[in-house]
Design a protein around this motif. Structure first.
Motif, short mmCIF file in Angstrom:
data_model
loop_
_atom_site.label_atom_id
_atom_site.label_comp_id
_atom_site.label_asym_id
_atom_site.label_seq_id
_atom_site.Cartn_x
_atom_site.Cartn_y
_atom_site.Cartn_z
N GLY A 32 -3.37 8.71 9.09
CA GLY A 32 -2.17 9.38 9.27
C GLY A 32 -1.45 9.14 10.79
N LEU A 33 -2.59 8.77 11.59
CA LEU A 33 -2.05 8.45 12.92
C LEU A 33 -0.91 7.42 13.02
CD1 LEU A 33 -2.34 8.65 16.21
CD2 LEU A 33 -4.13 7.22 15.96
N LYS A 34 -1.24 6.24 12.38
CA LYS A 34 -0.35 5.21 12.37
C LYS A 34 0.67 5.18 11.45
CE LYS A 34 -0.39 0.10 12.57
NZ LYS A 34 -0.93 -1.17 12.77
N TYR A 35 0.18 5.70 10.22
CA TYR A 35 1.18 5.10 8.93
C TYR A 35 1.81 6.61 8.67
CZ TYR A 35 -0.65 0.87 8.48
OH TYR A 35 -1.06 -0.45 8.70
N GLY A 36 1.47 7.80 9.41
CA GLY A 36 2.16 9.12 8.62
C GLY A 36 1.51 9.84 7.63
N ASN B 2 6.21 11.30 4.84
CA ASN B 2 6.77 10.09 5.40
C ASN B 2 6.98 9.18 4.27
OD1 ASN B 2 4.65 10.85 7.79
ND2 ASN B 2 6.80 10.73 8.18
N TYR B 3 6.45 9.40 3.07
CA TYR B 3 6.57 8.07 1.96
C TYR B 3 7.00 8.91 0.90
CZ TYR B 3 3.93 5.67 5.09
OH TYR B 3 3.35 5.01 6.20
N VAL B 4 7.48 10.03 0.75
CA VAL B 4 8.29 10.63 -0.38
C VAL B 4 9.95 10.73 -0.21
CG1 VAL B 4 8.67 12.83 -1.76
CG2 VAL B 4 6.51 12.16 -0.80
N ILE C 260 0.79 -1.31 0.07
CA ILE C 260 0.13 0.05 -0.06
C ILE C 260 1.05 1.26 -0.07
CG2 ILE C 260 -2.16 -0.90 0.95
CD1 ILE C 260 -1.22 0.23 3.90
N TYR C 261 0.46 2.36 -0.56
CA TYR C 261 0.90 3.61 -0.27
C TYR C 261 -0.22 4.52 0.63
CZ TYR C 261 2.19 8.38 -1.61
OH TYR C 261 2.49 9.78 -1.38
N PRO C 262 0.27 4.50 1.81
CA PRO C 262 -0.81 4.88 2.91
C PRO C 262 -1.29 6.19 2.81
CG PRO C 262 1.15 3.99 3.88
CD PRO C 262 1.47 4.06 2.58
#
Ligand SMILES: Cc1cc2nc3c(=O)[nH]c(=O)nc-3n(C[C@H](O)[C@H](O)[C@H](O)COP(=O)(O)OP(=O)(O)OC[C@H]3O[C@@H](n4cnc5c(N)ncnc54)[C@H](O)[C@@H]3O)c2cc1C
Length: 461
Positions: free
Chosen positions: A154-158, A162-164, A128-130
């Motif tokens: 956002g709470l758990k995965y940011g 956080n993904y770039v 997944i891309y969160p």
């Protein structure tokens, strides 16, 4: 420069079929999802590759023509409004997923790709891309990077930042640069990737990104809890985190939102409840089962009047209706909808919700509040009528109380929608003169002619 000459130059760079300049087309790109900001551009240009973007920027820089990058135009801070005329740079032809690197769990994606399409592409590989804003099915990757968008997970995965892991960017002078890349660790130089992420189109035009992907969680447990007081709901949020459980989703709806959704949808929501919380824990099935029990305990301890567990994915969708429909239902009440996103430390959630409720009462405006409780990221949604000057004065007074209240609680003007034009009046309150000067210095260094989305995010330089 004469408008006709500008149009002719743009056609030379991207081809006639990729330049729009009819009155109707210009009007269509004069605004975005934010109410109250309409400004006519001179031309709308759709480049198809990074060299074309570079040529456009070189030309615009030389002639000091403002450029407004635009993805799907769903932002809520007037980020794409062409404030000073000039070029709307439509990035939707950058629509390819270039590579999926399964050894490094990295996707290389052009910025015009819609976020949900990234998820659909990687799902067969168990990834997944969160980042999942409410607009996940319409927002472009570039828009979400430039707004640093968040969402329900956002709470758990940011959030997006956080993904770039890396970017390709065209600077104001047309230079093409590359930041970061596939390296998980990379401390070579300033963190330019983070600087451009959330820059709202004011520092450069992003053309592609390297995105970190994560394994899809194996199991989920979802539930909805009803509370008779805001304090109990707020305390439940804090106590769940204090119990060292980080739910994937922890959303709240206040009474005003609950009543509005129920009026339109008739889904059996408790209209006299002070708040409802929607929760989901996810991960390995054993951990999910354990965390679910702990969450139920905390909810009980904090006087949840009722808790319903989702029995199936379909049942979860049914329970989640209230959250998904909160904004559309509130928006049906009046002609104009302002969705704000002031954010506070989660321990201050109850205090903040009380400030919002009082502002609505004091200024006699309708505000429904829902949002990402776990992040302290609330969406006080003000419904009103932009044509009514007297009402708008009251709306602005209520907004002032809400933004000042958030900052005084140690919060921020925006958790995910960005500053754009709408929240400029309060920027100095949060960042101080010195903080604003530092940001303006960065802007002037990267865009000395101030052509990139001028007047936004940090205001006039
Ligand atoms: C109903 C609704 C629900 C929403 N829910 C959420 C939510 O849950 N979470 C959330 O975070 N947001 C949410 N949003 C806000 C919005 O959807 C996001 O900000 C989204 O990321 C914007 O993407 P876009 O493609 O529409 O960008 P646009 O609106 O086109 O642009 C956004 C900004 O990025 C800049 N930009 C766009 N592309 C580029 C590029 N390639 N290079 C440089 N600058 C660029 C623009 O100039 C502008 O400043 C919601 C909006 C609506 C209308």
């Amino acid at each position: 420069m004469e408008k006709d000459q500008l149009i002719a130059e743009m056609k030379k760079i991207v081809g006639e079929e990729n330049v729009l300049h009819s009155k109707e087309a210009l009007y269509a790109y004069s605004y975005d999802a934010t109410p109250g900001h309409i400004y006519m551009p001179d031309v709308v240009v759709s480049p198809g590759n990074v060299q074309e973007v570079s040529a456009i920027m070189k030309f615009a820089n030389e002639h000091k023509i403002p450029v407004y990058p635009r993805g799907s135009g769903t932002n809520l801070s007037a980020g794409t409004a062409p404030l000073k005329g000039g070029i709307v740079l439509l990035m939707l032809r950058f629509n390819k997923i270039l590579d999926l690197d399964l050894e490094n769990l990295i996707a290389e994606v052009e910025v015009g790709v819609v976020v949900q399409d990234i998820n659909d592409y990687v799902a067969p590989h168990g990834l997944i891309y969160p980042p999942d804003p409410g607009t996940v099915k319409t927002a472009s990757l570039g828009g979400t990077i430039c707004e640093n968008s968040g969402g329900l997970r956002g709470l758990k995965y940011g959030i997006t930042k956080n993904y770039v892991q890396g970017l390709e960017v065209v600077l104001a002078n047309g230079d093409i640069i590359h930041t970061g890349g596939k390296n998980v660790k990379d401390v070579s130089g300033y963190d330019m990737t983070k600087l451009f992420t959330g820059s709202e189109g004011t520092l450069g035009i992003i053309t592609k990104a390297y995105l970190k992907l994560v394994p899809k969680p194996e199991a989920q447990a979802s539930m909805i809890a009803v509370f008779n007081t805001l304090e109990d709901a707020g305390n439940a949020v804090s106590d769940i985190i204090a119990a060292k459980i980080i739910p994937a989703t922890m959303e709240i709806l206040d009474n005003s939102s609950i009543r509005t959704v129920e009026d339109f949808m008739h889904v059996g929501l408790p209209t006299d409840a002070a708040a409802i919380l929607l929760l989901e824990v996810d991960g390995h099935p054993v951990i999910v089962a354990d965390e679910k029990e702990k969450v139920l305990e905390v909810l009980k301890k904090n006087n949840a009047a009722e808790v319903t567990l989702a029995k199936s994915p379909e049942h979860k969708e049914q329970l989640w209706t209230a959250r998904r429909m909160a904004l559309p239902c509130l928006a049906k009440l009046r002609p104009t909808t302002f969705v704000e996103d002031a954010t506070v430390p989660r321990s201050k959630l109850t205090q903040f919700l009380k400030i919002v409720t009082k502002a609505a009462k004091d200024y006699n405006v309708t505000i429904g509040t829902f949002g990402h409780a776990g992040d302290g990221n609330m969406h006080p949604t003000i419904v009103c009528d932009l044509r009514d000057k007297e009402e708008m004065e009251r709306v602005h007074k209520a907004m002032d109380v809400i933004f000042r209240g958030a900052v005084e609680l140690g919060g921020t003007l925006s958790g995910e929608h960005g500053i754009g034009l709408g929240k400029l009046p309060w920027m100095e309150l949060q960042h101080g003169k010195e903080g604003m000067n530092a940001m303006k210095a960065i802007k002037r260094a990267l865009d000395p002619n101030l052509i990139l989305n001028p007047g936004k995010l940090i205001g006039e330089c």
